[in-house]
Write an enzyme that holds these catalytic residues in place. Structure first.
Site, short mmCIF file in Angstrom:
data_model
loop_
_atom_site.label_atom_id
_atom_site.label_comp_id
_atom_site.label_asym_id
_atom_site.label_seq_id
_atom_site.Cartn_x
_atom_site.Cartn_y
_atom_site.Cartn_z
N PHE A 268 -49.08 -42.44 50.39
CA PHE A 268 -47.82 -43.07 49.99
C PHE A 268 -47.61 -42.79 48.51
O PHE A 268 -48.43 -43.19 47.68
CB PHE A 268 -47.84 -44.57 50.24
N ASP B 287 -52.85 -39.36 42.09
CA ASP B 287 -51.92 -40.49 42.16
C ASP B 287 -52.72 -41.77 41.96
O ASP B 287 -53.29 -42.33 42.89
CB ASP B 287 -51.20 -40.49 43.50
N LYS C 222 -47.76 -49.48 38.07
CA LYS C 222 -48.23 -50.82 38.42
C LYS C 222 -48.92 -51.57 37.28
O LYS C 222 -48.29 -52.32 36.55
CB LYS C 222 -49.12 -50.76 39.65
#
Length: 403
Positions: free
Chosen positions: A143, A228, A257
């Site tokens: 994702f 990632d 994040k």
């Protein structure tokens, strides 16, 4: 005009239902305040936060270092655009590049934007080299985000299908079969993108044989590696970046994040050899790296450097051991996966009922990859708070098991 704390929950939900685009399935709770690892609803009820805004609120809620930095910066200068210098972007870039081993940073507003930047910079690298490479390799269950480029390297068709056609030349390979990866990568491959631990895909650490295959494929074809680290990076696993623990050597890293602890900011970290092929005007953003976001991120980095990362390294194994003990007492838990304060309980059934059962007991978790209860607590969580969280999760699992 009434404030958020004065507005009844029914009114909040009714106004949203009438005016907010309905792209989220929210839990029926209105949160108005936070203290450390606790969130407080408009009715005064307290919830132990094991999700930290999906891995964002790493300093918890109301952390004095973050509050002081943001409060001071709001009073001085919030935004300038990237047409001018300001005092905070350079020092933040210096901290991130030293921490990652890559030499350059580009600031944006989110993890998805950071992935977009990685994809663009990878393509630009090969274009400048005179040998354009169109292909990206991504992984099953990966994702990357929901913007069009990031969505193109996101595996789940549930996210992808309604928005096609997406960016072409993306091939997905197995998480478990290194030969699948090795046969897919060629001299047409611009980059391989992989999360060191898949987050949305079910808290799945990258297996050692896949790590070896990534290193081999990059070495033999020249393909770049994009790490990632949006969810696993900046201390979440006890490492500043989890690729370090696996022995991977990225050319580009996406960060998001945790970086702003709630203030929106993302970053692309870029090796010097890739950066040398990027020119002025190749990429840009209006808000990215503004003074407010950079001050918040510097507060996070400073706090990590002054003991918080060591705290994660100490309490992460305690949390994992507690989850394994919990699993031993619940037959429906078939596995515990993750590292540090990034953990998932894998069930033998849909994990969806665990989320409201936990919420009823004052605990916030979420469900991902259908059968996984995902937990991403604030880094500041104490041993006593871990014990309390495990007790509440135990009760939630018991309720679901007996339902």
């Amino acid at each position: 005009m009434s404030t958020a704390t004065e507005t009844p929950a029914t009114t909040v939900q009714a106004v949203e239902a009438a005016h907010v685009l309905q792209t989220y399935k929210r839990q029926p709770v209105v949160l108005v305040r936070g203290e450390g690892v606790w969130l407080i609803g408009d009715d005064g009820r307290r919830y132990l936060d094991l999700l930290s805004g999906i891995g964002v609120n790493v300093l918890g809620h109301g952390h004095p270092a973050l509050v002081a930095a943001v409060r001071e910066q709001v009073g001085e200068l919030v935004h300038t655009s990237n047409l001018f210098f300001h005092p905070w972007q350079g020092p933040l870039a210096e901290k991130l590049t030293r921490a990652s081993g890559l030499e350059r940073a580009f600031f944006c507003n989110s993890g998805a934007e950071a992935v977009e930047g990685c994809l663009k910079f990878a393509r630009r690298f090969w274009y400048t080299a005179g040998t354009p490479r169109p292909q990206f390799i991504a992984f099953e269950r990966g994702f990357s985000g929901r913007t069009m480029g990031a969505l193109s390297t996101t595996w789940d068709e549930h996210y992808r299908t309604p928005f096609g056609p997406l960016v072409p030349e993306v091939r997905f390979v197995s998480n478990d079969d290194p030969d699948d990866l090795l046969s897919a990568v060629s001299e047409q491959t611009a980059a391989i993108l992989a999360e060191p631990i898949q987050g949305e895909g079910g808290v799945r650490p990258l297996p050692p044989q896949i790590v070896a295959a990534i290193n081999k494929a990059c070495g033999s074809t020249g393909a770049l590696y994009i790490a990632d680290e949006v969810q696993s990076g900046l201390g979440r696993t006890g490492h500043l970046f989890h690729f370090e623990a696996l022995g991977l050597c990225p050319d580009l890293i996406s960060v998001g994040k945790a970086l702003g602890a709630g203030v929106p900011i993302g970053a692309v970290l870029v090796s010097e050899r890739v950066a040398a092929n990027i020119s002025a005007g190749d990429h840009g953003t209006t808000y990215g790296g503004n003074p407010l976001a950079c001050r918040a991120a510097l507060a996070v980095m400073d706090t990590l450097e002054h003991g918080l990362l060591e705290h994660v390294r100490r309490v992460g194994p305690i949390f994992a051991a507690g989850l394994r003990e919990l699993a031993s007492r619940h037959a429906m838990v078939v596995d515990v996966r993750g590292a540090g304060l990034m953990q998932g309980l894998v069930l033998d059934r849909d994990a969806a009922p665990v989320v409201p059962a936990a919420l009823e007991r004052g605990l916030i978790v979420n469900r991902t990859a259908e059968r996984v209860v995902r937990m991403l607590p604030p880094y500041i969580i104490s041993e006593a708070e871990i014990a309390e969280a495990l007790s509440r999760l135990d009760a939630a699992l018991t309720a679901v098991q007996g339902a």
